[in-house]
Design a protein around this motif. Structure first.
Motif, short mmCIF file in Angstrom:
data_model
loop_
_atom_site.label_atom_id
_atom_site.label_comp_id
_atom_site.label_asym_id
_atom_site.label_seq_id
_atom_site.Cartn_x
_atom_site.Cartn_y
_atom_site.Cartn_z
N ILE A 1 34.40 27.91 27.89
CA ILE A 1 34.75 29.33 27.98
C ILE A 1 35.07 29.70 29.42
N VAL A 2 34.30 29.17 30.36
CA VAL A 2 34.58 29.40 31.78
C VAL A 2 36.00 28.94 32.11
N ASN A 3 36.36 27.74 31.66
CA ASN A 3 37.70 27.20 31.92
C ASN A 3 38.77 28.06 31.26
N ALA A 4 38.49 28.56 30.05
CA ALA A 4 39.47 29.38 29.34
C ALA A 4 39.72 30.70 30.08
N ILE A 5 38.66 31.29 30.62
CA ILE A 5 38.81 32.55 31.37
C ILE A 5 39.64 32.31 32.63
N VAL A 6 39.36 31.21 33.33
CA VAL A 6 40.12 30.90 34.54
C VAL A 6 41.58 30.65 34.19
N GLU A 7 41.82 29.93 33.10
CA GLU A 7 43.19 29.65 32.68
C GLU A 7 43.94 30.94 32.35
N LYS A 8 43.28 31.85 31.61
CA LYS A 8 43.92 33.11 31.23
C LYS A 8 44.10 34.05 32.43
N SER A 9 43.35 33.80 33.49
CA SER A 9 43.49 34.62 34.70
C SER A 9 44.74 34.26 35.48
N ALA A 10 45.29 33.07 35.25
CA ALA A 10 46.56 32.63 35.86
C ALA A 10 46.61 32.94 37.35
N ILE A 11 45.59 32.49 38.05
CA ILE A 11 45.49 32.76 39.49
C ILE A 11 46.49 31.93 40.27
N LYS A 12 47.19 32.57 41.20
CA LYS A 12 48.17 31.88 42.05
C LYS A 12 47.49 31.43 43.34
N SER A 13 48.10 30.45 43.99
CA SER A 13 47.54 29.92 45.23
C SER A 13 47.60 30.93 46.37
N SER A 14 48.39 32.00 46.18
CA SER A 14 48.50 33.05 47.21
C SER A 14 47.61 34.25 46.92
N ASP A 15 46.83 34.20 45.83
CA ASP A 15 46.05 35.37 45.38
C ASP A 15 44.71 35.52 46.08
N THR A 16 44.38 36.79 46.32
CA THR A 16 43.00 37.16 46.66
C THR A 16 42.36 37.68 45.38
N VAL A 17 41.21 37.11 45.03
CA VAL A 17 40.53 37.46 43.78
C VAL A 17 39.27 38.26 44.08
N LEU A 18 39.04 39.30 43.31
CA LEU A 18 37.80 40.06 43.39
C LEU A 18 36.95 39.68 42.19
N GLU A 19 35.73 39.23 42.44
CA GLU A 19 34.81 38.92 41.36
C GLU A 19 33.57 39.79 41.51
N VAL A 20 33.05 40.26 40.39
CA VAL A 20 31.86 41.10 40.38
C VAL A 20 30.74 40.40 39.63
N GLY A 21 29.57 40.30 40.26
CA GLY A 21 28.44 39.65 39.62
C GLY A 21 28.67 38.17 39.37
N PRO A 22 28.95 37.39 40.41
CA PRO A 22 29.23 35.96 40.22
C PRO A 22 28.04 35.16 39.73
N GLY A 23 26.84 35.70 39.89
CA GLY A 23 25.65 34.98 39.44
C GLY A 23 25.51 33.65 40.14
N THR A 24 25.35 32.58 39.35
CA THR A 24 25.16 31.25 39.93
C THR A 24 26.47 30.59 40.30
N GLY A 25 27.61 31.24 40.01
CA GLY A 25 28.89 30.76 40.52
C GLY A 25 29.68 29.84 39.61
N ASN A 26 29.34 29.77 38.32
CA ASN A 26 30.07 28.88 37.41
C ASN A 26 31.57 29.23 37.35
N LEU A 27 31.86 30.52 37.29
CA LEU A 27 33.24 30.98 37.27
C LEU A 27 33.85 30.94 38.68
N THR A 28 33.04 31.28 39.65
CA THR A 28 33.49 31.38 41.04
C THR A 28 34.08 30.07 41.55
N VAL A 29 33.35 28.98 41.36
CA VAL A 29 33.80 27.70 41.92
C VAL A 29 35.10 27.24 41.28
#
Length: 308
Positions: free
Chosen positions: A38-66
């Motif tokens: 599910i973490v991988n699916a969320i990252v994939e659907k976020s379609a982050i570009k190499s030029s993007d600045t991302v805002l994350e709220v409540g990263p917790g232990t960082g599973n999504l963050t890393v």
């Protein structure tokens, strides 16, 4: 905030601790995704570009963050819990992505936001609504946000006219953004499991935003949805509503140095406008966004305003 409460041992795994050995704090809305798929699916659907600045709220232990750090130019994470801040920094320490991460400790709703391109977050329910509006009123506008909410909240964001979930939130968000449902997430995918299932949605702000006074728009919607099953005419006939609107009408006339007729019958003025325009018998529960926009124009045309 009051005394911090940690969850009971039976609600956790690994003998009451998470993988980093920290009890989760449900007061902070800490429910960490444990399924890497599910973490991988969320990252994939976020379609982050190499030029993007991302805002994350409540990263917790960082599973999504890393995972996002592998793709983003920079990631700015807001985290309320100092324990999680420490764990997140330790997790990237000495890695190639360490310099891309900036962690800001504190309440994201009480801090000024930096500029960012994409927002990704698993949001605590208690800040869901104010967070969405802060996001949509952020300038410059981000490209989009991929957000996880409680299922019921997500359904309200996506609701269409006539459905039981349709409400002021639905109209406001859909006016300012395109909202898409991306995926369902069962409560069992979290540690500890929350009370309800979740859903991930993409919110893409309309850019440029619609050219209207949002405070006045919001004021009218509050009035229409105070009794969403009643007709618009019956709502404006309520004495407290009628008195408030007439007070605003007179205030605007004074501000514009416009004469107020001595024989003014305000109730008659507003009822005539609603009847002639066909809005008298309409109900908020089934009105489309275009109809609300038209209704605001009708009110303004006769000098009725909702935010003065």
């Amino acid at each position: 905030m009051g005394k911090v409460k940690t969850i009971k041992a039976k609600e956790t795994t690994n003998n009451g601790k998470n993988t980093q050995g920290l009890p989760f704090n449900t007061d902070f809305g800490q429910h960490i995704l444990k399924n890497p798929g599910i973490v991988n699916a969320i990252v994939e659907k976020s379609a982050i570009k190499s030029s993007d600045t991302v805002l994350e709220v409540g990263p917790g232990t960082g599973n999504l963050t890393v995972k996002m750090l592998e793709q983003a130019k920079k990631l700015i994470a807001f985290e309320l819990d100092p324990r999680m801040v420490s764990e997140l920094k330790k997790r990237v320490l000495g890695t190639p992505v360490q310099t891309r991460l900036e962690v800001r400790q504190g309440d994201v709703m009480k801090q000024e936001w930096p500029e960012f391109d994409v927002c990704v977050a698993n949001l605590p329910y208690q800040i869901s609504s104010p967070f969405v509006f802060k996001l949509l009123l952020q300038r410059p506008l981000p490209r989009y946000a991929v957000l996880m909410f409680q299922k019921e909240f997500a359904e309200r964001l996506l609701a269409k006219p006539g459905s039981k979930e349709y409400c002021r939130l639905s109209v406001n968000v859909q006016l300012l953004a395109k909202v898409e449902h991306l995926m369902k997430v069962k409560r069992t995918e979290f540690r500890p499991p929350p009370q309800v299932d979740s859903a991930v949605v993409r919110i893409a702000p309309r850019n440029p935003p619609p050219p209207l006074n949002f405070d006045e728009w919001e004021g009218m919607l509050r009035l229409c949805f105070m009794r969403k099953n009643k007709t618009i005419l019956s709502i404006v006939r309520l004495s407290n509503v009628n008195d408030l609107l007439e007070e605003n009408y007179r205030r605007v006339c004074r501000m514009k140095n416009k004469d107020i007729p001595e024989d003014l019958n305000f109730t008659e003025l507003i009822e005539k406008a609603l009847t002639e325009s066909g809005f008298a018998e309409k109900r908020a529960r089934s009105m489309k966004i275009d109809e609300f926009l038209q209704l605001l124009i009708i009110f303004n045309r006769i000098g009725v305003h909702f935010h003065v």
